[in-house]
Design a protein around this motif. Structure first.
Motif, short mmCIF file in Angstrom:
data_model
loop_
_atom_site.label_atom_id
_atom_site.label_comp_id
_atom_site.label_asym_id
_atom_site.label_seq_id
_atom_site.Cartn_x
_atom_site.Cartn_y
_atom_site.Cartn_z
N PRO A 63 3.24 9.21 1.65
CA PRO A 63 1.91 8.97 1.06
C PRO A 63 1.24 7.68 1.48
O PRO A 63 0.10 7.71 1.95
CB PRO A 63 2.19 9.00 -0.45
N ALA A 64 1.90 6.53 1.34
CA ALA A 64 1.22 5.27 1.64
C ALA A 64 2.22 4.12 1.80
O ALA A 64 3.22 4.06 1.08
CB ALA A 64 0.22 4.91 0.54
N ALA A 65 1.91 3.24 2.72
CA ALA A 65 2.73 2.04 2.92
C ALA A 65 2.73 1.19 1.65
O ALA A 65 1.73 1.13 0.93
CB ALA A 65 2.19 1.23 4.09
N PHE A 66 3.85 0.56 1.40
CA PHE A 66 4.03 -0.36 0.27
C PHE A 66 3.85 0.30 -1.10
O PHE A 66 3.35 -0.31 -2.03
CB PHE A 66 3.16 -1.61 0.42
N THR A 67 4.28 1.56 -1.21
CA THR A 67 4.42 2.19 -2.51
C THR A 67 5.92 2.42 -2.71
O THR A 67 6.67 2.53 -1.74
CB THR A 67 3.64 3.52 -2.60
N SER A 68 6.37 2.45 -3.94
CA SER A 68 7.81 2.39 -4.21
C SER A 68 8.63 3.47 -3.51
O SER A 68 9.63 3.16 -2.86
CB SER A 68 8.06 2.41 -5.72
N MET A 94 4.59 8.72 9.54
CA MET A 94 3.14 8.89 9.60
C MET A 94 2.57 8.84 8.19
O MET A 94 3.16 9.39 7.26
CB MET A 94 2.75 10.24 10.19
N THR A 95 1.42 8.19 8.05
CA THR A 95 0.74 8.16 6.76
C THR A 95 -0.76 8.05 6.94
O THR A 95 -1.24 7.54 7.95
CB THR A 95 1.25 6.99 5.89
N GLY A 96 -1.46 8.51 5.92
CA GLY A 96 -2.90 8.31 5.86
C GLY A 96 -3.27 7.25 4.84
O GLY A 96 -4.43 6.90 4.68
N GLY A 97 -2.26 6.71 4.14
CA GLY A 97 -2.52 5.76 3.06
C GLY A 97 -2.12 4.34 3.41
O GLY A 97 -1.07 4.10 4.00
N ASN A 98 -2.97 3.40 3.07
CA ASN A 98 -2.73 1.97 3.32
C ASN A 98 -2.43 1.68 4.79
O ASN A 98 -1.56 0.86 5.11
CB ASN A 98 -1.58 1.44 2.44
N THR A 99 -3.14 2.34 5.68
CA THR A 99 -2.86 2.20 7.11
C THR A 99 -3.13 0.79 7.62
O THR A 99 -2.59 0.39 8.64
CB THR A 99 -3.65 3.23 7.93
N ASN A 100 -3.94 0.04 6.90
CA ASN A 100 -4.20 -1.35 7.29
C ASN A 100 -2.98 -2.24 7.08
O ASN A 100 -2.96 -3.39 7.51
CB ASN A 100 -5.40 -1.90 6.51
N GLN A 101 -1.94 -1.71 6.44
CA GLN A 101 -0.73 -2.48 6.16
C GLN A 101 0.48 -2.03 6.99
O GLN A 101 1.60 -2.48 6.76
CB GLN A 101 -0.39 -2.37 4.67
N LEU A 102 0.27 -1.15 7.97
CA LEU A 102 1.39 -0.59 8.72
C LEU A 102 2.17 -1.63 9.53
O LEU A 102 3.39 -1.51 9.67
CB LEU A 102 0.93 0.54 9.63
N LYS A 137 -7.52 7.79 -3.23
CA LYS A 137 -6.35 8.10 -2.41
C LYS A 137 -6.64 9.24 -1.44
O LYS A 137 -5.72 9.87 -0.92
CB LYS A 137 -5.17 8.44 -3.31
N ALA A 138 -7.89 9.50 -1.18
CA ALA A 138 -8.28 10.55 -0.24
C ALA A 138 -7.71 10.22 1.13
O ALA A 138 -7.73 9.08 1.57
CB ALA A 138 -9.80 10.66 -0.16
N GLY A 139 -7.16 11.21 1.78
CA GLY A 139 -6.58 11.01 3.10
C GLY A 139 -5.10 10.68 3.06
O GLY A 139 -4.45 10.63 4.10
N TRP A 140 -4.55 10.45 1.87
CA TRP A 140 -3.11 10.18 1.77
C TRP A 140 -2.36 11.46 2.10
O TRP A 140 -2.83 12.57 1.85
CB TRP A 140 -2.75 9.71 0.38
N SER A 141 -1.18 11.31 2.65
CA SER A 141 -0.38 12.47 3.03
C SER A 141 0.74 12.72 2.02
O SER A 141 1.20 11.80 1.35
CB SER A 141 0.19 12.28 4.43
N ASN A 142 1.14 13.95 1.97
CA ASN A 142 2.27 14.35 1.15
C ASN A 142 3.56 13.84 1.79
O ASN A 142 3.55 13.39 2.94
CB ASN A 142 2.29 15.89 1.08
N ARG A 143 4.67 13.93 1.09
CA ARG A 143 5.96 13.55 1.66
C ARG A 143 6.59 14.81 2.24
O ARG A 143 7.15 15.63 1.53
CB ARG A 143 6.87 12.94 0.58
N THR A 144 6.43 14.98 3.54
CA THR A 144 6.96 16.15 4.25
C THR A 144 7.62 15.67 5.53
O THR A 144 7.06 14.85 6.25
CB THR A 144 5.83 17.14 4.59
N THR A 145 8.80 16.20 5.80
CA THR A 145 9.53 15.84 7.01
C THR A 145 9.66 17.07 7.90
O THR A 145 10.05 18.14 7.44
CB THR A 145 10.94 15.32 6.65
#
Length: 180
Positions: A63-68, A94-102, A137-145
């Motif tokens: 979903p997003a960088a720097f989430t638990s 890969m993520t769509g969330g918090n991409t400025n923190q990758l 949180k639009a653009g965030w991705s699900n947790r899928t591998t």
């Protein structure tokens, strides 16, 4: 009419309890991509086709960088990276969330062991991993591998918002590819 409403309610509850499923399934061709990313805090370009030339790819959406949960998952992939490499696989987050923190995320939680990249809305749609939350949180991705074999076909898919089983299941899938 009461029976119809009861059946309709049961069907709705059944759908609500169904685990999240990705649209891509085993045997499908994985969409190719090139994306901006980071490795060990440094900017890089991540290219699926180039990675597949080295062996299978474990492509995990989070979903997003720097989430638990995402921090835990990245740390677990980093801890198991030697096992993935021994099996011949490359890991890409890969993520769509918090991409400025990758950049910071790649150094801290990925421990510089594998790249993480920014997933565009188009790529999230192609892999059907949209979390589909509120506007913030639009653009965030699900947790899928996904485990993608060297020919570009999807060999394994696992979707679950809990990060617990993604590493063990994808490693088992990669190891089963090596036995073919």
């Amino acid at each position: 009419m009461k029976i119809f409403r009861t059946l309709l309610a049961a069907a709705a509850l059944g759908l609500a309890a169904t685990p999240v499923l990705a649209a891509l399934t085993t045997g499908d061709q994985a969409p190719k991509f090139t994306a901006q990313g980071a490795l060990a805090g440094k900017p890089i370009r991540v290219d699926l086709a180039t990675s597949l030339k080295k062996g299978p790819v474990v492509l995990y959406f989070f979903p997003a960088a720097f989430t638990s949960g995402c921090n835990l998952e990245a740390q677990a992939f980093a801890a198991a990276i030697d096992d993935f490499r021994a099996a011949g696989a490359t890991v890409i987050g890969m993520t769509g969330g918090n991409t400025n923190q990758l950049r910071d995320f790649s150094a801290k939680h990925c421990a510089g062991q594998f790249p993480v990249a920014s997933a565009s809305k188009e790529l999230i749609a192609q892999y059907d991993v949209s979390l589909g939350l509120t506007d913030d949180k639009a653009g965030w991705s699900n947790r899928t591998t996904y485990v993608i074999d060297t020919d570009g076909t999807v060999a394994f898919v696992y979707s679950d918002l809990k990060p617990n089983d993604h590493i063990a299941r994808s490693l088992a899938a990669v190891r089963s590819l090596a036995r073919k």
